[in-house]
Design a protein around this motif. Structure first.
Motif, mmCIF file in Angstrom:
data_model
loop_
_atom_site.group_PDB
_atom_site.id
_atom_site.type_symbol
_atom_site.label_atom_id
_atom_site.label_comp_id
_atom_site.label_asym_id
_atom_site.label_seq_id
_atom_site.Cartn_x
_atom_site.Cartn_y
_atom_site.Cartn_z
ATOM 1 N N TYR A 564 0.853 -1.180 0.000
ATOM 2 C CA TYR A 564 0.000 0.000 0.000
ATOM 3 C C TYR A 564 0.890 1.232 0.000
ATOM 4 C CZ TYR A 564 -3.637 -3.285 1.203
ATOM 5 O OH TYR A 564 -4.504 -4.344 1.187
ATOM 6 N N VAL A 569 -2.249 2.647 6.273
ATOM 7 C CA VAL A 569 -3.006 1.410 6.082
ATOM 8 C C VAL A 569 -2.436 0.284 6.941
ATOM 9 C CG1 VAL A 569 -3.540 -0.373 4.396
ATOM 10 C CG2 VAL A 569 -3.728 2.020 3.783
ATOM 11 N N LEU A 572 -3.915 -0.244 10.295
ATOM 12 C CA LEU A 572 -5.167 -0.988 10.291
ATOM 13 C C LEU A 572 -4.888 -2.484 10.134
ATOM 14 C CD1 LEU A 572 -8.286 -0.800 10.271
ATOM 15 C CD2 LEU A 572 -8.133 -1.006 7.812
ATOM 16 N N ARG A 586 -11.785 -10.011 10.220
ATOM 17 C CA ARG A 586 -12.566 -9.031 9.484
ATOM 18 C C ARG A 586 -13.152 -9.702 8.265
ATOM 19 N NH1 ARG A 586 -10.520 -3.408 6.799
ATOM 20 N NH2 ARG A 586 -12.494 -2.918 5.807
ATOM 21 N N ASP A 588 -15.323 -10.070 4.661
ATOM 22 C CA ASP A 588 -15.426 -9.330 3.403
ATOM 23 C C ASP A 588 -16.634 -8.416 3.535
ATOM 24 O OD1 ASP A 588 -13.317 -10.525 2.290
ATOM 25 O OD2 ASP A 588 -14.463 -12.000 1.139
ATOM 26 N N GLY A 589 -16.493 -7.223 3.049
ATOM 27 C CA GLY A 589 -17.624 -6.322 3.070
ATOM 28 C C GLY A 589 -17.881 -5.720 4.433
ATOM 29 N N GLU A 590 -16.946 -5.939 5.361
ATOM 30 C CA GLU A 590 -17.109 -5.333 6.676
ATOM 31 C C GLU A 590 -16.321 -4.021 6.682
ATOM 32 O OE1 GLU A 590 -15.771 -7.714 9.922
ATOM 33 O OE2 GLU A 590 -17.175 -6.773 11.290
ATOM 34 N N THR A 591 -17.023 -2.936 6.969
ATOM 35 C CA THR A 591 -16.318 -1.660 6.931
ATOM 36 C C THR A 591 -15.461 -1.518 8.174
ATOM 37 O OG1 THR A 591 -18.071 -0.518 8.072
ATOM 38 C CG2 THR A 591 -18.218 -0.583 5.693
ATOM 39 N N GLU A 593 -15.418 0.779 10.314
ATOM 40 C CA GLU A 593 -16.173 1.188 11.501
ATOM 41 C C GLU A 593 -16.839 -0.022 12.168
ATOM 42 O OE1 GLU A 593 -18.563 4.596 10.866
ATOM 43 O OE2 GLU A 593 -19.617 4.375 12.767
ATOM 44 N N VAL A 594 -17.490 -0.817 11.334
ATOM 45 C CA VAL A 594 -18.175 -1.993 11.894
ATOM 46 C C VAL A 594 -17.169 -2.930 12.546
ATOM 47 C CG1 VAL A 594 -19.556 -4.011 11.315
ATOM 48 C CG2 VAL A 594 -20.005 -1.825 10.188
ATOM 49 N N TYR A 617 -8.255 7.541 11.359
ATOM 50 C CA TYR A 617 -8.102 6.732 10.152
ATOM 51 C C TYR A 617 -9.107 7.155 9.080
ATOM 52 C CZ TYR A 617 -7.521 2.652 7.200
ATOM 53 O OH TYR A 617 -7.279 1.827 6.133
ATOM 54 N N SER A 618 -10.381 7.308 9.481
ATOM 55 C CA SER A 618 -11.401 7.684 8.505
ATOM 56 C C SER A 618 -11.087 9.056 7.910
ATOM 57 C CB SER A 618 -12.772 7.758 9.152
ATOM 58 O OG SER A 618 -13.053 6.586 9.811
ATOM 59 N N ARG A 621 -8.084 8.472 5.503
ATOM 60 C CA ARG A 621 -8.290 7.654 4.306
ATOM 61 C C ARG A 621 -9.464 8.143 3.475
ATOM 62 N NH1 ARG A 621 -4.967 4.724 1.799
ATOM 63 N NH2 ARG A 621 -6.386 3.037 1.231
ATOM 64 N N TYR A 622 -10.538 8.567 4.122
ATOM 65 C CA TYR A 622 -11.749 8.884 3.381
ATOM 66 C C TYR A 622 -11.973 10.383 3.268
ATOM 67 C CZ TYR A 622 -12.425 4.004 4.608
ATOM 68 O OH TYR A 622 -12.258 2.673 4.781
ATOM 69 N N SER B 214 -13.468 10.231 -1.541
ATOM 70 C CA SER B 214 -12.048 9.907 -1.714
ATOM 71 C C SER B 214 -11.880 8.760 -2.704
ATOM 72 C CB SER B 214 -11.428 9.534 -0.377
ATOM 73 O OG SER B 214 -11.965 8.302 0.045
ATOM 74 N N LEU B 294 -23.006 -6.780 -1.008
ATOM 75 C CA LEU B 294 -22.245 -6.027 -0.005
ATOM 76 C C LEU B 294 -21.391 -6.948 0.860
ATOM 77 C CD1 LEU B 294 -24.716 -3.315 1.263
ATOM 78 C CD2 LEU B 294 -22.673 -3.014 -0.111
ATOM 79 N N VAL B 297 -18.223 -8.300 -1.480
ATOM 80 C CA VAL B 297 -17.135 -7.468 -1.994
ATOM 81 C C VAL B 297 -16.278 -6.961 -0.839
ATOM 82 C CG1 VAL B 297 -16.573 -5.355 -3.223
ATOM 83 C CG2 VAL B 297 -18.417 -6.807 -4.020
#
Lengths: 648, 301
Positions: A564, A569, A572, A586, A588-591, A593-594, A617-618, A621-622, B214, B294, B297
């Motif tokens: 990366y 990153v 994390l 973690r 797949d598809g788990e954000t 935050e969750v 982090y948010s 990154r975002y 982003s 969801l 992915v």
């Protein structure tokens, strides 16, 4: 509490395996008490059975201690200590409830697993001890991490063990081999086909063991038969031939014979101090001395496999008066028939050589038989009985021959040791087994010294070549004696092949690992570098271990080779790894935050750090807001707090 | 600005009980300048929601009940001859309102549906060669009944695509329904007063536009969209218009949650409402396809 049961049963399993393995060495009754305790531990873990109360536990402890001393006794100290350790750990296991208590049990189990090496050092045992370690490390993992499953933990334990192997090898090869700080009291457990007192007329003396006695690397020019001398029995009490008290006197000065052969022996564990050699010899090991009779004698034996080299020496061939008297002395008033036979032969012979020939012919002409199952000659005049019975094994012949020689006034003695041996497939080495134990006679010839006289050779000439197991005439008797095993199945090709293969493997193990002593290490180091110094060794050890660690690190990095651009990153990823260790993966598809919220439920005391991390982090990154140096520091501290700061 | 939004949500919650998520979604749809399709049975509060929404935002509101004999000119309006002035004079139809509730849109014939949908897309109506701009903000809430399809003209996929979101209201929970029966609602509904002016709303919409999206989140959206195109599990793949819709809706969602950047959680929150009706043909409000997607992915860190 859930994991405690698993840890306890794993610990009990280790104790059970070790006790079962040392079954031969510890008393049956003692092993039974340990088995009972283990059953109780298992019952406690998996049924509703309760732990003993304090009073019961104390009574149990006293009872166990009493059994321990009564069954094993204090004469065999090593056995006693090992048994004590086993029993104590088992008792503790029964009453342990706190993690700290169980942890100490697990740690002691490492020691218990190693205790197996006091008794056995073969390759299979090494693997077994490794697997015991595996179980124990698994238990340790389970203990420190409640959420872990047995499978997960054992995989980690396996990885850990595998990782430690290269370092073990480096340390094994390079760490200076220090002499032992203290010496173990010797164990008397090893089965040996030889005994310091030869009494062939007592049938039980004949060894039934198919264990290996030793292996020898012979020079190719040395031909069969191989008479491995170990002991000289000079004193006859009418029944058995014993070793004279002065037999272990050290020969003051020895001259190594020029062009004499040097033979290397890899000897199995033995409680016997007398060691086999092919001739009058001198060994290179410090604790092996040459006795007056030219035999090898081991001072301070320990219960380990060992190796030595011996070289032929010149022995002054003179018989002192004392020795002459000792080697012609016979008890009076027994075996009159044999004495008259001796006198009869003496009358026919005009020299000692001729007497020997006449006796040999007497054996071969009168239908004497070589058998492993002779009748018991338990009379006072056992030798007379044998001469009329005509059936016997080496001990009978050696004993009788020596008696007849002495009766005729010729100095003679019984020598015991091994005869023959079995060559490995590529003739690399000779294996001599306990059942190859043999006894023969030595006769004093005035001009030639002690000369070997083996009556067995005239009765069963085939015995001189190869091993007892390869002798066809007495195969049935041999197999009956040995019992079921790979040796007795060796007529079937595949079993024989398997036996030879295992044998080969064991030889390599003995030669390369167990035989890797100070001398071998020095030789290796000399080959690797010109002058050996402690500093150099230290540098080599450190650099090899360092190299290994670097390789490991590189491997780890390569595993997570998805790169990366953003260094943030990795923080994390570190948290993800940490969560993985806690059993939280973690999805797949788990954000983020969750995921972090889920993690904070698992470690509520780190919630503050996690939320601070999530915010930074948010935003980074975002939110497209590059973090300031101070913020990165905070982020780093959050991760470190979570990873390393333990809950107080 | 966000205080106002919070107040709006609070007020709406007191009118439509137990439907916080749907209220937020419809507000989000409005902020993202998209149109809303509510798919549910009659009597679930579709009209109440639309009404409350327009009231609270201070917008004009008109309801059109679609029937099979409804003609395009019935909704767009028509040119009428004024005998006094001797001129043709444009008489605007119900479309010329800021909030239009198109009730039971699938009952009208394709021609009328097309007229509505064209207006939705173009933000203008052309009659007799003359374009008439629709007011801003312009927000269509269409409803349709997913069952009892006899004698209806289901919206074709291409036209479903025009709606930014499709939501289902669903039955209220027991508590909420009890409150409705006890009459707490009707009293509260009257209290709903405008908290915003249309100008405020337009300003908000432009603020939503400036929410940071982003690279990482864009890539996540692309991953989602690409998956529907590569996988065999989806009857229809998501179009670029769908990805734009997702991005806009996510921005609005972030804005509602007082954030000036989008996080993957925003995408996930609006995704089922935005994507489900573009993924499958069958009318369903369980959003199974998008939930599967969801969870499938992976979100790169």
């Amino acid at each position: 509490m859930f994991n405690h049961d698993k840890v306890k049963s794993l610990s009990a399993l280790i104790i059970a395996i070790v006790s079962a393995l040392l079954f031969d060495d510890l008393a049956l009754f003692f092993v039974a008490t340990v088995a009972l305790l283990i059953v109780w531990v298992f019952a406690e873990c998996y049924t509703k059975a309760s732990a003993p109360t304090m009073v019961v536990a104390n009574i149990l402890a006293i009872a166990c201690t009493l059994t321990l001393f009564l069954t094993i006794g204090i004469s065999e100290l090593v056995n006693l200590f090992v048994a004590m350790l086993l029993q104590a750990n088992c008792l503790k296991l029964l009453i342990a409830t706190k993690p700290k208590q169980i942890k100490s049990i697990v740690l002691v189990n490492f020691f218990i697993a190693c205790c197996v090496f006091l008794f056995y050092q073969s390759l299979p045992v090494t693997f077994l001890v490794l697997s015991l370690f595996l179980i124990n490390i698994t238990a340790l993992y389970l203990l420190t991490n409640r959420k872990k499953l047995v499978r997960q933990s054992s995989v980690r334990a396996f990885k850990l063990l595998a990782l430690s192997l290269p370092i073990t090898c480096v340390l094994f090869l390079f760490l200076p081999k220090l002499p032992a700080f203290w010496r173990m009291p010797s164990l008397s457990s090893a089965q040996v086909g030889l005994s310091e007192s030869v009494n062939p007329f007592n049938i039980s003396d004949l060894t039934k063991s198919d264990k290996l006695a030793f292996r020898a690397l012979l020079p190719s020019n040395y031909q069969a038969p191989y008479y491995w001398r170990a002991m000289v029995h000079e004193e006859f009490d009418g029944k058995s031939w014993n070793i004279a008290k002065s037999a272990d006197n050290i020969l003051p000065f020895t001259q190594i014979k020029e062009y004499g052969n040097t033979i290397k022996i890899y000897h199995e564990q033995s409680s016997l101090k007398w060691l086999p050699s092919l001739f009058y010899s001198k060994a290179n090991a410090a604790n092996i001395v040459t006795t007056e009779n030219g035999n090898l004698y081991r001072v301070n034996p320990n219960n380990q496999k060992f190796s030595y080299e011996f070289t032929e020496i010149e022995l002054s061939q003179q018989l002192t008066n004392n020795q002459r008297v000792r080697n012609t002395r016979l008890p009076t008033e027994i075996n009159m028939a044999s004495i008259s036979l001796a006198n009869q032969l003496k009358a026919q012979a005009n020299s000692t050589e001729m007497f020997i020939n006449l006796l040999a012919r007497y054996y071969s002409d009168n239908g004497f038989i070589y058998t492993l199952k002779p009748p018991i000659y338990d009379d006072k005049n056992a030798i007379d009985q044998f001469i009329s019975g005509k059936e016997g094994f080496c001990g009978h012949y050696a004993s009788t021959s020596a008696f007849i020689f002495r009766a005729a006034g010729i100095p003679a003695r019984v020598v015991s040791g091994y005869l023959g041996g079995e060559f490995s497939e590529n003739n690399e080495y000779l294996s001599v087994y306990q059942y190859d134990a043999h006894a023969w006679t030595e006769v004093w010839l005035e001009n030639r010294g002690w000369v070997k006289f083996d009556a067995t050779a005239y009765v069963e000439p085939d015995r001189l070549n190869g091993s007892l197991s390869q002798l066809d005439n007495i195969r049935n008797e041999f197999e009956e004696n040995i019992g079921l095993g790979l040796t007795s199945l060796s007529q079937i090709a595949i079993f024989n092949k398997l036996r030879i293969y295992l044998e080969q493997l064991d030889y390599q193990w003995t030669a390369w690992v167990l035989g890797f002593d100070n001398t071998a290490q020095k030789k290796l180091l000399k080959e690797l570098m010109e002058d050996v110094s402690a500093l150099k060794i230290a540098i080599i050890i450190m650099s090899l271990i360092g190299l290994f660690l670097l390789t490991f690190l590189a491997l780890k990095l390569w595993q997570r080779r998805i790169r990366y651009d953003d260094p943030i990153v990795y923080y994390l990823l570190a948290l993800e790894n940490y969560a993985k260790g806690k059993g939280l993966i973690r999805k797949d598809g788990e954000t983020v935050e969750v995921f972090l919220t889920r993690l904070s439920e698992l470690i509520p005391h780190h919630k503050k750090d996690l939320m601070s991390f999530l915010m930074l982090y948010s935003r980074h990154r975002y939110g497209g807001k590059t973090l300031s140096k101070a913020q990165v520091k905070v982020l780093k501290r959050n991760v470190n707090n979570i990873k390393y700061k333990r809950q107080l | 600005m966000n205080q106002a939004l919070d107040q709006i949500i609070q007020q709406l919650n007191s009118v439509i009980l137990g439907k916080q998520q749907q209220i937020k979604l419809s507000l989000c749809c409005l902020l993202a300048k998209g149109h809303l399709l509510i798919e549910d049975l009659p009597g679930m509060g579709k009209t109440s929601l639309a009404h409350a929404l327009s009231n609270i935002l201070g917008l004009d509101y008109q309801r059109v009940q679609f029937t099979s004999d409804l003609l395009p000119s019935d909704i767009t309006g028509s040119t009428i001859f004024d005998p006094n002035k001797q001129t043709f004079h444009f008489h605007p139809g119900p479309l010329f309102n800021q909030v239009v509730l198109a009730d039971e849109i699938n009952r009208a014939g394709p021609k009328t549906q097309s007229a509505l949908l064209e207006a939705m897309e173009e933000q203008q109506v052309s009659i007799d060669g003359k374009s008439h701009a629709l007011p801003t903000p312009f927000f269509v809430i269409a409803t349709q009944n997913p069952m009892h399809q006899a004698g209806t003209f289901p919206l074709p996929e291409s036209q479903l695509d025009r709606f930014l979101m499709r939501i289902g209201l669903g039955y209220p929970d027991k508590e909420s329904e009890k409150a409705i029966l006890l009459g707490e609602i009707s009293a509260a509904a009257k209290k709903v007063s405008a908290l915003l002016t249309p100008a405020n709303l337009v300003e908000m919409q432009s603020l939503v536009n400036s929410v940071v999206l982003s690279n990482v989140v864009v890539e996540y959206i692309l991953d989602l969209v690409t998956e529907t195109r590569d996988s065999q599990d989806y009857p229809m793949a998501l179009s670029p218009r769908a990805s734009i819709a997702i991005a806009n809706a996510a921005k609005a969602w972030a804005f509602i949650h007082s954030r000036d950047y989008v996080i993957p959680d925003d995408v996930q929150a609006i995704f089922p409402s935005v994507a489900e009706h573009r993924l499958g043909i069958a009318s369903n409000t369980t959003n199974k396809l998008s939930h599967d997607l969801l969870s499938k992915v992976k979100i790169n860190p």
